[in-house]
Structure formats: C-alpha cells, structure tokens
Design an enzyme around this catalytic site. Structure first.
Site, PDB file in Angstrom:
ATOM      1  N   ARG A 274      60.572  64.239  16.015  1.00 33.90           N
ATOM      2  CA  ARG A 274      61.416  64.246  14.827  1.00 33.90           C
ATOM      3  C   ARG A 274      60.766  64.967  13.637  1.00 33.90           C
ATOM      4  NH1 ARG A 274      64.822  60.147  14.338  1.00 33.90           N
ATOM      5  NH2 ARG A 274      63.545  58.947  15.780  1.00 33.90           N
ATOM      6  N   CYS A 340      88.908  59.258  18.989  1.00 33.92           N
ATOM      7  CA  CYS A 340      89.797  58.109  18.813  1.00 33.92           C
ATOM      8  C   CYS A 340      88.998  56.819  18.833  1.00 33.92           C
ATOM      9  CB  CYS A 340      90.846  58.109  19.915  1.00 33.92           C
ATOM     10  SG  CYS A 340      91.772  59.635  19.934  1.00 33.92           S
ATOM     11  N   TYR A 369      67.090  64.866  17.908  1.00 34.11           N
ATOM     12  CA  TYR A 369      67.969  63.865  18.516  1.00 34.11           C
ATOM     13  C   TYR A 369      69.425  64.106  18.113  1.00 34.11           C
ATOM     14  CZ  TYR A 369      63.342  61.963  19.146  1.00 34.11           C
ATOM     15  OH  TYR A 369      62.014  61.832  19.479  1.00 34.11           O
TER      16      TYR A 369
END
Ligand SMILES: Cc1ncc(COP(=O)(O)O)c(C=O)c1O
Length: 414
Positions: A274, A340, A369
């Site tokens: 990260r 949805c 990620y």
C-alpha cells in the site's frame, strides 16, 4: 497525489470512463523516500498483491527493489516485469502444490512456510524436483499491532503462519525436511498502520524473537522479514506515517543489529504494498446525473464498488474530488455507482460543489488493493482500463476485456 485535470480529461477521452490511472513518477518518489527512511541496512520488497499491474511492476522492478509474491500468477507477472527470481520472496496462505512447484522451480530467494503441513508438502515437492529450497517460517506470535479495521487481523488465531509452539516443533524436527534449508522468519499481522513507533517496536520484537529462535535451535538467519503494513491516510484528519520517526527508530535498530554477530549477514526486509502505490493511483468516473432523495443529494456515477471494492469491503471511504470543481458552495453528497446494492457507494457523504452530468470525479488512493481486489463481473458492466502516466505522457497498461469478450468464453449447455 493527484494528476492534472487536463491529463485525466485526455485519458477519459481516449479510453472512456471509468478508468484507473497510476502516476509512475509518484511511485518512484515513494520508493526513494522509503529507501532513505529505512536506510542501507533494510531492504524493500514490494508486495505484488497490492497492485499486480504489469506496467506498474515494470516501473518498480527498475528501481532495484525486490518483491513478495503470493501465488504462481504473481510469480509469473513479477518475472515478466523484470524482477530476478533471487530478489523475490514468496508469502501467502493456502499455497497449492502447483504454487509451490512453480515457486520452487523458479528458484525464488526464500519461500515463507505458513504452517507445518505446508512444510511437509514443500519437502515432498522439493524431493521430487531434486531441489534444495530456502525456506523461512512465517510466525504468528501472540503479540503484534492491533488493526483499526480488520485487514490481516492483528494478533490472535489466524490462517497465517506458525503459532510459536508449532514453529518450535518444526525447528526441532527439521532433519525431517532434508530438502528444505530453514533460514529465517517472517512476521506480519497488521496492515495500514499509521503509527511509526508501533512499526519500529514491532520490528524490534520480531528481531528479538528471530534471534532467540535462531540461537535456541541453531538455525541460520538469512532473512528476517517484518512484512508490510506501512499505512496511508484515506480520510481527512488522518496523519500520514511519520517517516522521520520511522527512520530514526530503524537507524537505532540497525545499530543494535550491528552488535549481534548472528545477524551480521541477515537480510532485513520490509514488504510494503500500500505505502508504495496507493497514493499514486486514481479511479476516475463520470457523473451520469444527480438526484435528491429525502433531502440527500446523490451523484450517480458510471463506476462503483465492482471496480473499487475496498471502500465497501473495509468500510473506509476514499476521498473523492471533482476533477474540475464547479464554482459554488460545497454540499454534502453521496457518490453512488450503478450496482443494484446499497453498498455500492464510492463515498457515503463527501462535500463538493454540486456536480453536473458529464463531470469527472476522481477517487483518490486507488493505487493499492483497487483494480484486482474488486469484483468486476458483478452486473456485467464494462471493465475499466488501466493507464500509466509519466510527466504528462500517457500509456495504456491494460486493455480490459469487453463484455462481449467475456461472453465469448461462456457456453450454452447441451
Ligand atoms: C505477506 C504480506 N506481505 C505484505 C503485504 C502488504 O501489506 P501492506 O499493503 O499493508 O503493506 C501483505 C498484505 O496483505 C501480505 O499479506
């Protein structure tokens, strides 16, 4: 880090929206800053899982750092990107025999075993292939850094690594594994840590544990690996990791290490993912329209958590900004995608001047990620392209499969 609006508009024009874009200069600056922080005694191995884009990996490989792979697919990608096998480490739970065979066959620098049964399978495969394999044990000690939101899970029962009693048994009985050369340890149980002192203290404890086990069982210490976990701020108000504090703490550790003969030749490795790439990436969507529901303003956009699942998965929204902000007062706004499901929110409540249909919005910190931690098949929307930018030059990194390509790989039965 955000790219100029002109560049983002040009990418939207050429490749359509939504898209992911990575700023290569920003990635290289992050590598340079971290190298300076950790100093010459510590190595960096990029955790490929954070973003396995071949283009991005190629840029990272050229910086000379190593990489950590978790599967035969990541191994293949990292090798293709130019990482030499010796500079690779391999760590990951539930490695299949096919994964182990590929990692052993490629001769990666060190494979971290995640438990006793994996050692057994590794030994059988190494014996079959007639190879000697450099192995480290991933440990799951009872202590460690607690996570603010569960990613790896913090200390406690988990699928990762050896609990200490089983590690001790494996070390005592290692003559049972003649093809495995056990020579190191890895500990990693918390991701996205923003407290530099906690990271230093953790590294100190890992080193102490590694040295104790090495002395007690007379195993060499080729590698001690502190895992990843260096955090980035996702939300306003979070402070970035203090690199000065981290650097000072690691320099102190390095001078302590220099006094321990057993650690003299040990490779000391951090495996960040990260930290190196999150801030260099943006996920850019286009506003389809706006609507109000019971007083709440929605910006409806053409991308969502099928492409960037992390906000919903981890429960932390990423900052969202208008690429070209409209004039006028800011209003609270929910940024919602086309799926949805009510979890399809890129941001539940951000503030921005009311956008109009056609505007581009950028979701920040999307370089880690993002693309590959998502679920692009849900609802059969088109996939986003991945694009790299260096000093205003734009390169397509991934031409995504179109829905028709995906359909062509399905078959009607009978
Ligand atoms: C074994 C291992 N190393 C390194 C990392 C990278 O962690 P981060 O992105 O928090 O630096 C991970 C993430 O899951 C991991 O599992």
């Amino acid at each position: 880090m955000s790219l100029p609006s002109k560049v983002l508009a040009e990418i939207a024009e050429r490749f359509g929206t939504p898209f992911y874009v990575y700023d290569f200069g920003a990635v290289e600056s992050r590598v340079a800053a971290l190298r300076e922080t950790v100093g010459p005694r510590f190595e960096i191995a990029y955790a490929v899982k954070a973003n396995p884009s071949l283009g991005l990996l190629t840029v990272l490989a050229r910086t000379g750092i190593g990489a950590d792979v978790a599967s035969r697919g990541e191994l293949r990608t990292a090798r293709k990107a130019g990482f030499p096998a010796a500079r690779l480490l391999a760590t990951g739970p539930s490695k299949s025999d096919a994964d182990l065979e590929a990692l052993i066959g490629a001769g990666v620098g060190q494979i971290h075993a995640e438990g006793p049964e994996e050692l057994e399978r590794m030994e059988a495969i190494a014996a079959r292939l007639g190879r000697s394999v450099r192995v480290g044990l991933r440990l799951n000690p009872e202590w460690g850094i607690e996570e603010r939101t569960a990613i790896i899970g913090g200390p406690g029962a988990k699928k990762f690594g050896f609990d200490l009693p089983s590690a001790r048994r494996a070390l005592r009985d290692r003559a049972r594994f003649p093809h495995l050369s056990i020579g190191g340890f890895q500990v990693f149980n918390a991701s996205n840590v923003l407290d530099a002192r906690a990271l230093v203290e953790n590294a100190r404890r890992v080193l102490e544990l590694a040295a104790t086990l090495s002395r007690r069982y007379d195993v060499p210490l080729r590698v001690v690996d502190f895992g990843g976990g260096l955090g980035v701020p996702y939300q306003d108000g979070e402070k970035p990791l203090d690199l000065k504090v981290l650097g000072r703490g690691l320099a102190r550790l390095a001078s302590n290490v220099a006094r321990v003969a057993r650690l003299e030749k040990t490779r000391l490795v951090f495996e960040p993912g990260r930290f190196l790439v999150a801030g260099a990436g943006e996920y850019v969507v286009r506003v389809v329209g706006t609507k109000a529901s019971r007083g709440r303003l929605y910006a409806l956009v053409d991308g969502g958590v099928h492409h960037l699942l992390r906000p919903a998965l981890i429960g932390t929204p990423h900052r969202v900004r208008a690429v070209v902000p409209r004039p006028g007062p800011s209003r609270k706004c929910t940024v919602a995608g086309p799926l949805c499901t009510s979890v399809d929110l890129l941001h539940p409540s951000t503030r921005m001047p009311v956008p109009l249909a056609g505007d581009l919005l950028s979701v920040e910190n999307a370089g880690a990620y993002g693309y590959t931690e998502s679920m692009p098949l849900f609802l059969s929307h088109e996939w986003p392209a991945e694009v790299g930018v260096r000093e205003g030059r734009i390169a397509l990194l991934r031409r995504p499969p179109a829905v028709r390509d995906l359909l062509a790989r399905q078959f009607r039965p009978f």
